[in-house]
Design a protein around this motif. Structure first.
Motif, PDB file in Angstrom:
ATOM      1  N   LEU A  11     101.208  65.281 -25.316  1.00 57.35           N
ATOM      2  CA  LEU A  11     101.285  66.660 -25.788  1.00 57.35           C
ATOM      3  C   LEU A  11     100.020  66.988 -26.576  1.00 57.35           C
ATOM      4  O   LEU A  11      99.630  66.237 -27.475  1.00 57.35           O
ATOM      5  CB  LEU A  11     102.518  66.868 -26.667  1.00 57.35           C
ATOM      6  CG  LEU A  11     103.857  66.579 -25.975  1.00 57.35           C
ATOM      7  CD1 LEU A  11     104.417  65.257 -26.479  1.00 57.35           C
ATOM      8  CD2 LEU A  11     104.847  67.700 -26.207  1.00 57.35           C
ATOM      9  N   ILE A  12      99.389  68.100 -26.231  1.00 60.70           N
ATOM     10  CA  ILE A  12      98.146  68.517 -26.869  1.00 60.70           C
ATOM     11  C   ILE A  12      98.470  69.589 -27.902  1.00 60.70           C
ATOM     12  O   ILE A  12      98.952  70.670 -27.562  1.00 60.70           O
ATOM     13  CB  ILE A  12      97.142  69.073 -25.840  1.00 60.70           C
ATOM     14  CG1 ILE A  12      97.027  68.127 -24.636  1.00 60.70           C
ATOM     15  CG2 ILE A  12      95.796  69.307 -26.501  1.00 60.70           C
ATOM     16  CD1 ILE A  12      96.560  66.736 -24.968  1.00 60.70           C
ATOM     17  N   LYS A  13      98.220  69.273 -29.160  1.00 60.54           N
ATOM     18  CA  LYS A  13      98.469  70.221 -30.251  1.00 60.54           C
ATOM     19  C   LYS A  13      97.147  70.895 -30.596  1.00 60.54           C
ATOM     20  O   LYS A  13      96.200  70.248 -31.042  1.00 60.54           O
ATOM     21  CB  LYS A  13      99.044  69.499 -31.465  1.00 60.54           C
ATOM     22  CG  LYS A  13      99.321  70.423 -32.651  1.00 60.54           C
ATOM     23  CD  LYS A  13      99.848  69.652 -33.851  1.00 60.54           C
ATOM     24  CE  LYS A  13     101.318  69.340 -33.717  1.00 60.54           C
ATOM     25  NZ  LYS A  13     101.882  68.788 -34.986  1.00 60.54           N
ATOM     26  N   GLY A  14      97.065  72.200 -30.369  1.00 59.98           N
ATOM     27  CA  GLY A  14      95.815  72.917 -30.567  1.00 59.98           C
ATOM     28  C   GLY A  14      95.575  73.307 -32.011  1.00 59.98           C
ATOM     29  O   GLY A  14      96.485  73.315 -32.843  1.00 59.98           O
ATOM     30  N   VAL A  42      98.213  64.523 -29.220  1.00 63.61           N
ATOM     31  CA  VAL A  42      96.798  64.629 -29.560  1.00 63.61           C
ATOM     32  C   VAL A  42      96.615  65.914 -30.355  1.00 63.61           C
ATOM     33  O   VAL A  42      96.907  67.001 -29.852  1.00 63.61           O
ATOM     34  CB  VAL A  42      95.911  64.665 -28.300  1.00 63.61           C
ATOM     35  CG1 VAL A  42      94.447  64.859 -28.687  1.00 63.61           C
ATOM     36  CG2 VAL A  42      96.081  63.395 -27.492  1.00 63.61           C
ATOM     37  N   ASP A  43      96.164  65.792 -31.596  1.00 59.82           N
ATOM     38  CA  ASP A  43      95.998  66.946 -32.478  1.00 59.82           C
ATOM     39  C   ASP A  43      94.527  67.359 -32.474  1.00 59.82           C
ATOM     40  O   ASP A  43      93.680  66.698 -33.070  1.00 59.82           O
ATOM     41  CB  ASP A  43      96.457  66.592 -33.891  1.00 59.82           C
ATOM     42  CG  ASP A  43      96.518  67.816 -34.800  1.00 59.82           C
ATOM     43  OD1 ASP A  43      95.955  68.864 -34.430  1.00 59.82           O
ATOM     44  OD2 ASP A  43      97.131  67.717 -35.882  1.00 59.82           O
ATOM     45  N   LEU A  44      94.223  68.468 -31.809  1.00 55.71           N
ATOM     46  CA  LEU A  44      92.835  68.910 -31.703  1.00 55.71           C
ATOM     47  C   LEU A  44      92.280  69.395 -33.035  1.00 55.71           C
ATOM     48  O   LEU A  44      91.060  69.506 -33.185  1.00 55.71           O
ATOM     49  CB  LEU A  44      92.718  70.012 -30.651  1.00 55.71           C
ATOM     50  CG  LEU A  44      93.066  69.609 -29.215  1.00 55.71           C
ATOM     51  CD1 LEU A  44      92.815  70.771 -28.268  1.00 55.71           C
ATOM     52  CD2 LEU A  44      92.278  68.388 -28.777  1.00 55.71           C
ATOM     53  N   ALA A  45      93.154  69.686 -33.998  1.00 55.84           N
ATOM     54  CA  ALA A  45      92.669  70.068 -35.325  1.00 55.84           C
ATOM     55  C   ALA A  45      91.948  68.905 -35.997  1.00 55.84           C
ATOM     56  O   ALA A  45      91.136  69.105 -36.901  1.00 55.84           O
ATOM     57  CB  ALA A  45      93.829  70.541 -36.193  1.00 55.84           C
TER      58      ALA A  45
END
Length: 385
Positions: A11-14, A42-45
């Protein structure tokens, strides 16, 4: 073939300005785990660290999920799709907000799902592959009863004065197109069930505008501002008619535009705080003229948490939650007042409505239901391939 369902989910967390999308990823991670999947996030922050991407590729997910296009740019170390599998991009905005990323949406490794049928139809017209409708969902919080339900009427949403918004179009986009935008807004308000894109394209065709400028480019510039203008116009009209009611209002701009209201106002809050406030409200008011065909997360927060939902007429809610919400007409703002006062004055009727809505949500509209739907969808596409 149940064993064909994905078992490893990424899961990609934007890094989104609106944190509700990040909250949805939290909810979906738990839902996938409840379905027996191994789910990683995956936390893009925090940045797309190359070592993390490499580790995620070794994890070899069967399903990669993001909201909007938060994960579309991620690639495996060899340049291919992350995990070697298609990205499921769950889009919560209208298609015209995504038009500037049309090339990314059409990429062979991207599969899209949308939150309402009208957006799905528009996305199909854009030529996007394997488009389906997957609504959002509700999360139940611990129940709040009796005197602890200390908010009479709750409304959330910021506001801008709509007229200066429209006046700025002539300068930012051009006077000719601005005039068409005004005309299109008037036509759209006469029937909000129609797609805004269709209304605007008809106005452009009648005026002979678009062919020499590129209609798709005009749509990208015009449709978002028109959407925001119509939403602000109707929100302001309805809320001004309720200035004497005991509302708790969360959002920016209201103290300036409705200065004499009896409301308790506070600035915008994070989404988890919003949900908690809904769970304490006897009634939640939503004014969403541009969502007359689908369900926003704000509806589900109310329906799942015993807060009677008063909302402008909505075809999706009428089909999925008949007699479990209180619709009103945008053309008659006083009908919102009548709904609110009736619910506040009859606790038994209000509680019967909210109990039925909570039960319906638990039966069909939780995040776990959405996880099952997405897992089955990916399995179906894999079998077809």
């Amino acid at each position: 073939m149940e064993d064909a369902r994905p078992r490893r989910v990424a899961l990609i967390k934007g890094a989104c300005n609106y944190d509700h999308l990040r909250c949805f990823i939290d909810a979906m991670k738990m839902a996938f785990e409840d379905e027996g999947c191994v789910a990683v996030e995956v936390d893009l922050a925090k940045g797309a660290d190359p070592q993390l991407i490499a580790a995620l590729s070794r994890f070899a997910p069967d399903l990669v999920l993001c909201f909007n296009l938060d994960g579309a740019s991620l690639r495996a170390p060899d340049g291919g799709p992350l995990g070697g599998t298609a990205l499921t991009s769950w889009l919560v905005d209208e298609p015209y907000y995504q038009a500037q990323w049309a090339a990314a949406l059409r990429a062979p490794h991207v599969r899209t799902v949308w939150t309402n049928d009208r957006s799905t139809a528009e996305a199909q017209a854009m030529g996007l592959p394997d488009v389906e409708t997957v609504p959002l969902a509700g999360r139940t919080l611990p129940r709040v009863r009796g005197a602890d339900r200390d908010i009479d009427v709750f409304f959330a949403g910021s506001i801008q004065d709509p007229e200066p918004m429209a006046e700025a179009w002539a300068k930012s986009i051009g006077p000719g197109v601005a005039k068409l935008m005004r005309q299109s807004c008037e036509a759209w308000e006469a029937d909000l069930r129609r797609p805004l894109r269709d209304v605007f394209c008809e106005a452009c065709a009648s005026a002979g505008v678009g062919a020499h400028q590129g209609l798709e480019r005009l749509e990208t510039m015009a449709l978002g501002p028109m959407n925001r203008y119509v939403r602000a116009k109707h929100r302001l009209r309805v809320l001004r008619a309720l200035a004497d009611l005991p509302l708790t209002v969360v959002g920016d701009g209201w103290d300036r535009l409705v200065p004499a209201a009896r409301w308790r106002c506070r600035p915008a809050v994070p989404y988890y705080v919003y949900e908690e406030m809904v769970s304490r409200a006897k009634v939640t008011l939503c004014v969403q003229p541009v969502h007359a065909h689908g369900a926003s997360e704000r509806y589900f927060a109310s329906l799942a948490n015993d807060s009677a939902l008063v909302v402008n007429e909505n075809a999706w809610l009428e089909a999925e939650y008949p007699a479990m919400h209180a619709p009103f007409s945008l053309e008659q703002p006083d009908s919102a007042r009548a709904r609110i006062e009736a619910l506040l004055g009859d606790a038994d009727a209000r509680e019967a409505m909210t109990e039925a809505a909570r039960t319906r949500t638990m039966e069909a509209h939780t995040w776990r239901h959405r996880a099952r739907q997405l897992l089955s969808r990916v399995a179906r596409i894999s079998r077809a391939a």
